[in-house]
Design an enzyme around this catalytic site. Structure first.
Site, PDB file in Angstrom:
ATOM      1  N   ASP A 130       8.481  37.755  -2.922  1.00 10.69           N
ATOM      2  CA  ASP A 130       8.332  38.076  -4.351  1.00 10.69           C
ATOM      3  C   ASP A 130       8.215  36.801  -5.179  1.00 10.69           C
ATOM      4  O   ASP A 130       7.361  36.662  -6.051  1.00 10.69           O
ATOM      5  CB  ASP A 130       9.461  39.005  -4.847  1.00 10.69           C
ATOM      6  CG  ASP A 130      10.850  38.603  -4.394  1.00 10.69           C
ATOM      7  OD1 ASP A 130      10.984  37.611  -3.628  1.00 10.69           O
ATOM      8  OD2 ASP A 130      11.821  39.274  -4.789  1.00 10.69           O
ATOM      9  N   TYR A 151       1.416  46.365  10.474  1.00  9.66           N
ATOM     10  CA  TYR A 151       0.106  46.951  10.772  1.00  9.66           C
ATOM     11  C   TYR A 151       0.048  47.629  12.140  1.00  9.66           C
ATOM     12  O   TYR A 151      -0.828  48.456  12.369  1.00  9.66           O
ATOM     13  CB  TYR A 151      -0.979  45.871  10.731  1.00  9.66           C
ATOM     14  CG  TYR A 151      -1.555  45.606   9.359  1.00  9.66           C
ATOM     15  CD1 TYR A 151      -0.735  45.338   8.275  1.00  9.66           C
ATOM     16  CD2 TYR A 151      -2.933  45.615   9.150  1.00  9.66           C
ATOM     17  CE1 TYR A 151      -1.262  45.083   7.029  1.00  9.66           C
ATOM     18  CE2 TYR A 151      -3.466  45.357   7.908  1.00  9.66           C
ATOM     19  CZ  TYR A 151      -2.631  45.097   6.850  1.00  9.66           C
ATOM     20  OH  TYR A 151      -3.169  44.838   5.615  1.00  9.66           O
ATOM     21  N   LYS A 177      10.913  38.017   3.650  1.00  7.90           N
ATOM     22  CA  LYS A 177      11.814  38.768   2.774  1.00  7.90           C
ATOM     23  C   LYS A 177      13.162  38.836   3.489  1.00  7.90           C
ATOM     24  O   LYS A 177      13.712  39.908   3.771  1.00  7.90           O
ATOM     25  CB  LYS A 177      11.216  40.160   2.496  1.00  7.90           C
ATOM     26  CG  LYS A 177      11.961  40.985   1.463  1.00  7.90           C
ATOM     27  CD  LYS A 177      11.871  40.448   0.035  1.00  7.90           C
ATOM     28  CE  LYS A 177      12.736  41.295  -0.905  1.00  7.90           C
ATOM     29  NZ  LYS A 177      12.861  40.698  -2.258  1.00  7.90           N
ATOM     30  N   ASP A 188      -1.819  39.631   3.698  1.00  9.68           N
ATOM     31  CA  ASP A 188      -2.894  40.462   3.149  1.00  9.68           C
ATOM     32  C   ASP A 188      -2.800  40.495   1.626  1.00  9.68           C
ATOM     33  O   ASP A 188      -3.785  40.279   0.917  1.00  9.68           O
ATOM     34  CB  ASP A 188      -2.797  41.876   3.729  1.00  9.68           C
ATOM     35  CG  ASP A 188      -3.884  42.788   3.170  1.00  9.68           C
ATOM     36  OD1 ASP A 188      -5.053  42.374   3.163  1.00  9.68           O
ATOM     37  OD2 ASP A 188      -3.547  43.902   2.730  1.00  9.68           O
ATOM     38  N   ASP A 243      -5.300  38.108  -1.499  1.00  6.49           N
ATOM     39  CA  ASP A 243      -6.098  38.620  -2.627  1.00  6.49           C
ATOM     40  C   ASP A 243      -5.668  37.952  -3.931  1.00  6.49           C
ATOM     41  O   ASP A 243      -6.491  37.607  -4.783  1.00  6.49           O
ATOM     42  CB  ASP A 243      -5.946  40.146  -2.778  1.00  6.49           C
ATOM     43  CG  ASP A 243      -6.881  40.922  -1.848  1.00  6.49           C
ATOM     44  OD1 ASP A 243      -7.149  40.433  -0.728  1.00  6.49           O
ATOM     45  OD2 ASP A 243      -7.338  42.020  -2.235  1.00  6.49           O
TER      46      ASP A 243
HETATM   47  C1  IPM Z   1      -8.317  42.237   5.014  1.00 10.06           C
HETATM   48  C2  IPM Z   1      -8.509  43.706   4.780  1.00 10.06           C
HETATM   49  C3  IPM Z   1      -8.073  44.486   6.020  1.00 10.06           C
HETATM   50  C4  IPM Z   1      -6.598  44.156   6.268  1.00 10.06           C
HETATM   51  C5  IPM Z   1      -8.291  45.997   5.936  1.00 10.06           C
HETATM   52  C6  IPM Z   1      -9.735  46.348   5.649  1.00 10.06           C
HETATM   53  C7  IPM Z   1      -7.830  46.700   7.193  1.00 10.06           C
HETATM   54  O1  IPM Z   1      -7.820  44.104   3.636  1.00 10.06           O
HETATM   55  O2  IPM Z   1      -8.901  41.695   5.982  1.00 10.06           O
HETATM   56  O3  IPM Z   1      -7.606  41.592   4.250  1.00 10.06           O
HETATM   57  O4  IPM Z   1      -5.723  44.743   5.641  1.00 10.06           O
HETATM   58  O5  IPM Z   1      -6.343  43.293   7.120  1.00 10.06           O
HETATM   59 MN    MN Z   2      -6.955  42.464   2.492  1.00  7.44          MN
END
Ligand code: IPM
Ligand code: MN
Length: 367
Positions: free
Chosen positions: A221, A141, A189, A245, A249
């Site tokens: 993975d 990032y 990785k 990140d 999710d």
């Molecule tokens: C998160 C979001 C952020 C990230 C984005 C909005 C920059 O996806 O907090 O997970 O990637 O950190």
């Molecule tokens: Mn995110």
């Protein structure tokens, strides 16, 4: 105690879920005899539209002088034409950096009332209770060089880690594991990436300082696969920035919905940015249907981390559990047409219900 918070609702569903979490904080403050001030500031596309800057100076100053920051979400499809450094996401990354937030803690727990909201079978998802500890200030990032090259015909991102960055986030993970089931799984990785080989070596070094905590490594993975095959086997998951990140999710979906997940972005002090894991969800913004529980649970994390208010924080968490037991659901929590009990509610009603559960529990405790 007086809570002095910077409140940045941001874009998309941010303002709606923020409103609900402020209702809940008000109810919590009232029940436990605190009071709080909210220094409301712009961030993201909303701020860019107003001032040409997605992270205005006043916002940054307010965040620095508050005890902590409550943040809704950033991101807006209209920012696609805006230079990258002025986009909402750039503001969030800059804010995390400015606030010294290098650790992002994302608790992922299956709430008993929501076993049927998971896309996985109950016997697989039962007992899932993970803490993702995501490195937040480095890696892919932030590392240089980055950006377009060859007149835009190619582009570069860099994944660089210094051993000190790995060491400090690894310590956060091991410390957290001590308060939990004493097991850290570090994700990398290392079969391909140099930065992952460094990561693995440093995590092993730090692990020696924590002989009471089990330490294992897994390739990212495979970790993505194990998360759906065997989610209840994880305790603390330690990850570089990008992998955390992505995996968070996935983990959110495993326990029912990304709308449920809270996060604490913290550094060395007691301050931090407390933000739900979901984004601005422009597709449902303004419809009053977003799930505010991730935002509400982020406020609970704030009270615990910033002020050590364990009772207050637990009161919010148990109120969330209770309204779900009562059958309240936002739309994202309904799977396969199933609606339990009271049924589907919008963002504001969910917030009101959680706030009421907190106030009522107080009345019962006093009786
Ligand atoms: C998160 C979001 C952020 C990230 C984005 C909005 C920059 O996806 O907090 O997970 O990637 O950190
Ligand atoms: Mn995110």
């Amino acid at each position: 105690m007086r809570w002095r918070l910077a409140v940045l609702a941001g874009d998309g569903v941010g303002p709606e879920v923020m409103e609900a979490s402020l209702d809940v904080l008000r109810a919590t403050a009232e029940r436990f005899g605190h009071d709080f001030s909210a220094d409301v500031q712009d961030v993201g596309f909303a701020a860019y539209e107003r001032s040409g800057n997605p992270l205005p100076e006043e916002t940054l100053a307010a965040c620095r002088s508050a005890d902590a920051v409550l943040l809704g979400a950033v991101g807006d499809p209209r920012s696609e034409g805006v230079p990258v450094e002025l986009r909402p996401e750039a503001a969030l990354l800059a804010l995390r950096k400015e606030m010294g937030c290098y650790a992002n803690l994302r608790p992922v727990r299956l709430l008993p009332a929501l076993a049927s909201a998971s896309p996985l079978r109950p016997e697989i998802v039962d007992g899932t209770d993970i803490l993702i500890v995501r490195e937040l200030a480095g890696g892919l990032y932030y590392s240089e060089p980055r950006g377009p090259v060859e007149d835009g015909r190619a582009a570069v991102d860099t994944m660089r880690y210094h051993q000190d960055e790995v060491g400090r986030i690894a310590r956060v993970a091991f410390e957290a594991a001590r308060e939990r089931r004493k097991s850290v799984l570090s994700v990398d990785k290392a079969n391909v990436l140099h930065s992952s080989r460094l990561w693995r070596r440093v995590v092993d070094e730090i692990a020696e300082e924590y002989p009471d905590v089990e330490c294992n490594h897994m390739l990212v993975d495979r970790a993505a696969m194990e998360l759906v095959l065997n989610p209840s086997s994880f305790d603390v998951m330690l990850t570089p920035n990008l992998f955390g990140d992505v995996l968070s999710d996935e983990a959110a979906a495993v326990v029912g919905s990304i709308g449920l997940l809270a996060s604490a972005s913290i550094g060395n002090g007691s301050s931090g940015i407390f933000e739900p894991v979901h984004g601005s969800a422009p597709d449902i913004a303004g419809t009053g249907t977003a799930n505010p529980l991730g935002m509400i649970l982020s406020a609970a994390l704030l009270l615990r981390h910033v002020y050590s208010l364990d009772l207050e924080s637990a009161a919010i968490e148990s109120a969330v559990g209770q309204v779900l037991e009562d059958g309240l659901r936002t739309r994202d929590l309904i799977r396969g047409g199933e609606v339990a009990g009271a049924g589907v509610v919008g963002t504001a009603d969910m917030g009101t219900a959680v706030a009421a559960a907190i106030s009522n529990a107080g009345v019962e405790a006093d009786a």
